[in-house]
Design an enzyme around this catalytic site. Structure first.
Site, PDB file in Angstrom:
ATOM      1  N   THR A 248      99.923 -27.103  24.841  1.00 56.88           N
ATOM      2  CA  THR A 248      99.956 -26.590  23.480  1.00 56.88           C
ATOM      3  C   THR A 248      99.862 -25.070  23.575  1.00 56.88           C
ATOM      4  O   THR A 248      99.403 -24.532  24.574  1.00 56.88           O
ATOM      5  CB  THR A 248      98.805 -27.187  22.642  1.00 56.88           C
ATOM      6  OG1 THR A 248      98.890 -26.693  21.303  1.00 56.88           O
ATOM      7  CG2 THR A 248      97.439 -26.861  23.214  1.00 56.88           C
ATOM      8  N   GLY A 249     100.319 -24.400  22.538  1.00 62.52           N
ATOM      9  CA  GLY A 249     100.295 -22.944  22.572  1.00 62.52           C
ATOM     10  C   GLY A 249     101.683 -22.369  22.451  1.00 62.52           C
ATOM     11  O   GLY A 249     102.593 -23.046  21.985  1.00 62.52           O
TER      12      GLY A 249
ATOM     13  N   THR B   5      99.787 -28.229  18.502  1.00 62.28           N
ATOM     14  CA  THR B   5     100.597 -29.431  18.736  1.00 62.28           C
ATOM     15  C   THR B   5      99.684 -30.559  19.177  1.00 62.28           C
ATOM     16  O   THR B   5      98.678 -30.299  19.828  1.00 62.28           O
ATOM     17  CB  THR B   5     101.581 -29.124  19.889  1.00 62.28           C
ATOM     18  OG1 THR B   5     102.511 -28.171  19.424  1.00 62.28           O
ATOM     19  CG2 THR B   5     102.283 -30.347  20.416  1.00 62.28           C
TER      20      THR B   5
ATOM     21  N   ARG C  69     114.816 -22.625  16.225  1.00 63.61           N
ATOM     22  CA  ARG C  69     113.953 -22.400  17.396  1.00 63.61           C
ATOM     23  C   ARG C  69     113.298 -23.711  17.861  1.00 63.61           C
ATOM     24  O   ARG C  69     112.805 -24.490  17.061  1.00 63.61           O
ATOM     25  CB  ARG C  69     112.878 -21.368  17.042  1.00 63.61           C
ATOM     26  CG  ARG C  69     111.900 -21.048  18.185  1.00 63.61           C
ATOM     27  CD  ARG C  69     110.645 -21.902  18.136  1.00 63.61           C
ATOM     28  NE  ARG C  69     109.682 -21.547  19.169  1.00 63.61           N
ATOM     29  CZ  ARG C  69     108.597 -22.258  19.453  1.00 63.61           C
ATOM     30  NH1 ARG C  69     108.330 -23.360  18.776  1.00 63.61           N
ATOM     31  NH2 ARG C  69     107.774 -21.881  20.403  1.00 63.61           N
ATOM     32  N   VAL C  70     113.309 -23.936  19.151  1.00 68.97           N
ATOM     33  CA  VAL C  70     112.636 -25.102  19.736  1.00 68.97           C
ATOM     34  C   VAL C  70     111.673 -24.589  20.798  1.00 68.97           C
ATOM     35  O   VAL C  70     112.034 -23.721  21.599  1.00 68.97           O
ATOM     36  CB  VAL C  70     113.668 -26.074  20.364  1.00 68.97           C
ATOM     37  CG1 VAL C  70     112.972 -27.169  21.155  1.00 68.97           C
ATOM     38  CG2 VAL C  70     114.563 -26.681  19.287  1.00 68.97           C
ATOM     39  N   GLY C  71     110.460 -25.121  20.796  1.00 67.21           N
ATOM     40  CA  GLY C  71     109.465 -24.685  21.784  1.00 67.21           C
ATOM     41  C   GLY C  71     109.405 -25.630  22.970  1.00 67.21           C
ATOM     42  O   GLY C  71     110.362 -26.333  23.294  1.00 67.21           O
ATOM     43  N   ASP C  72     108.247 -25.657  23.598  1.00 67.39           N
ATOM     44  CA  ASP C  72     108.050 -26.480  24.788  1.00 67.39           C
ATOM     45  C   ASP C  72     107.845 -27.963  24.482  1.00 67.39           C
ATOM     46  O   ASP C  72     108.136 -28.827  25.298  1.00 67.39           O
ATOM     47  CB  ASP C  72     106.813 -25.974  25.554  1.00 67.39           C
ATOM     48  CG  ASP C  72     105.557 -26.008  24.681  1.00 67.39           C
ATOM     49  OD1 ASP C  72     105.670 -25.747  23.460  1.00 67.39           O
ATOM     50  OD2 ASP C  72     104.459 -26.287  25.204  1.00 67.39           O
TER      51      ASP C  72
ATOM     52  N   GLY D 164     105.034 -21.850  23.099  1.00 65.29           N
ATOM     53  CA  GLY D 164     105.941 -22.674  23.883  1.00 65.29           C
ATOM     54  C   GLY D 164     106.832 -21.910  24.834  1.00 65.29           C
ATOM     55  O   GLY D 164     107.156 -22.392  25.928  1.00 65.29           O
TER      56      GLY D 164
HETATM   57  N1  ASP Z   1     103.766 -25.420  21.720  1.00 69.66           N
HETATM   58  C1  ASP Z   1     104.225 -25.431  20.360  1.00 69.66           C
HETATM   59  C2  ASP Z   1     105.482 -24.650  20.220  1.00 69.66           C
HETATM   60  O1  ASP Z   1     105.637 -23.655  20.890  1.00 69.66           O
HETATM   61  C3  ASP Z   1     103.232 -24.906  19.427  1.00 69.66           C
HETATM   62  C4  ASP Z   1     101.891 -25.535  19.504  1.00 69.66           C
HETATM   63  O2  ASP Z   1     101.383 -25.942  20.509  1.00 69.66           O
HETATM   64  O3  ASP Z   1     101.300 -25.664  18.473  1.00 69.66           O
HETATM   65  O4  ASP Z   1     106.287 -24.999  19.391  1.00 69.66           O
END
Ligand code: ASP
Length: 339
Positions: free
Chosen positions: A251-252, A200, A228-231, A254
């Site tokens: 990032t990572g 991200t 699905r929704v992440g952080d 979520g």
């Molecule tokens: N944090 C993002 C998510 O979980 C993914 C990412 O950082 O690439 O959607």
């Protein structure tokens, strides 16, 4: 009895306060040497920082800078983790998440938005033109279309091919995600043992007047469940800005960041006196301690900036990079890691 001295004292204070307020309205804060500055996640943050720098170097507002900056990877079809060209969910839909926050805690977010190249600008419009903070899915799309955004197909032939290759095995392993440092976004896509799943852009800027803003935008985990929704679009998880203290982004994976309200936690650690890198490390520690075995299999990276322009990062696995742009440097750094 009327206390004349007390009255005089409080009226002097009141008038000074009023004058100070007036004074602040017309005179920007003094410029100091480490402003302006912009930092952002991953190697592609360098090109994004250049977009933000166009605004910051002309004494523009941090809010305008972060929007302009993250629009660069959003529009780049070679980046398969953000905006146009992002990898789709497991049903083939490119669904985007983004949020933005300014120095006054104004914020806006869109989640699971389809067909719009610049979700960050829709998030800003939610912030500025509605009484709400979050719009999702079809409602977010209708809002964007009603406000002049055009409907586009975000699934590029290249991303479609990767998705179709993935469909042959449908090997969904969202927790296994450790970058190959040299080219995180591309190598992660093709890395053996699992599908690509993240990268991200989170961007934090401090402008010439001492105001901070942040933006975060992503296509989320590749081949995720539809909806699905992440952080990334969650204020306090993927992004948090408090002008009195600092700002943070992540990032990572979520799900792990949401669990600890990661970016808010980093800012709170800075409020308690931690320097930015140390604050990021403490947030990573929270994730690692919750489930040390699981932590070995996943990546999360935090990036933070204090309101004086000091910055730092920390991640779980080696490989997280971030880009820094100031009046004197334009560099990519590798974050320290837990493992
Ligand atoms: N944090 C993002 C998510 O979980 C993914 C990412 O950082 O690439 O959607």
């Amino acid at each position: 009895m009327f206390n004349r001295r007390k009255f005089l004292h409080s009226s002097v204070l009141a008038s000074t306060g009023w004058m100070m307020k007036d004074h602040l309205l017309i005179t920007p804060k003094t410029l100091i040497s480490n402003k302006p500055i912009v930092i952002s996640t991953w190697d592609f943050g360098k090109a994004a920082n250049a977009g933000a720098w166009e605004v910051l170097s002309k004494r523009g507002r941090a809010l305008d800078a972060v929007e302009a900056g993250v629009k660069i990877p959003e529009a780049d079809p070679t980046i398969h983790t953000i905006g146009y060209g992002g990898l789709p969910d497991r049903d083939g839909h490119v669904t985007l998440d983004a949020c933005i926050m300014d120095e006054k805690s104004n914020c806006g977010s869109v989640m699971c938005l389809e067909h719009i190249v610049h979700p960050i600008s829709v998030a800003r419009m939610v912030m500025e033109k509605t009484p709400h903070i979050i719009l999702v899915g079809e409602g977010a799309l209708q809002f964007a279309l009603a406000n002049g955004f055009t409907r586009e197909n975000l699934l590029t032939p290249e991303s479609e091919k990767m998705w179709k290759d993935w469909l042959k095995t449908s090997n969904y392993q969202p927790v296994i995600n450790i970058e190959n440092k040299s080219s995180a976004s591309i190598n992660a896509v093709t890395m053996p043992g699992g599908p690509f799943n993240h990268d991200t852009i989170g961007m934090l800027a401090l402008d010439s007047y001492g105001n901070m803003s942040g933006a975060c935008t992503t296509s989320g985990l590749a081949y995720k469940m539809h909806g699905r929704v992440g952080d990334s679009p969650v204020i306090g998880a993927g992004l948090f800005v408090d002008n009195e203290v600092g700002s943070a982004t992540s990032t990572g994976v979520g799900e792990e960041v949401i669990r600890i309200a990661g970016s808010h936690l980093v800012v709170e650690f800075m409020r308690q006196g931690s320097v930015p890198g140390e604050a990021c490390k403490k947030a990573v520690e929270r994730i690692v301690k919750r489930d040390p075995a699981k932590a070995r299999t996943l990546q999360v990276g935090f990036l933070a900036m204090r309101n004086d322009g000091n910055y730092g990062a920390f991640c779980i696995q080696k490989g997280f990079t971030y880009a820094v742009r100031t009046g004197t440097e334009d560099k990519i750094y590798e974050s320290e890691s837990w493992f």
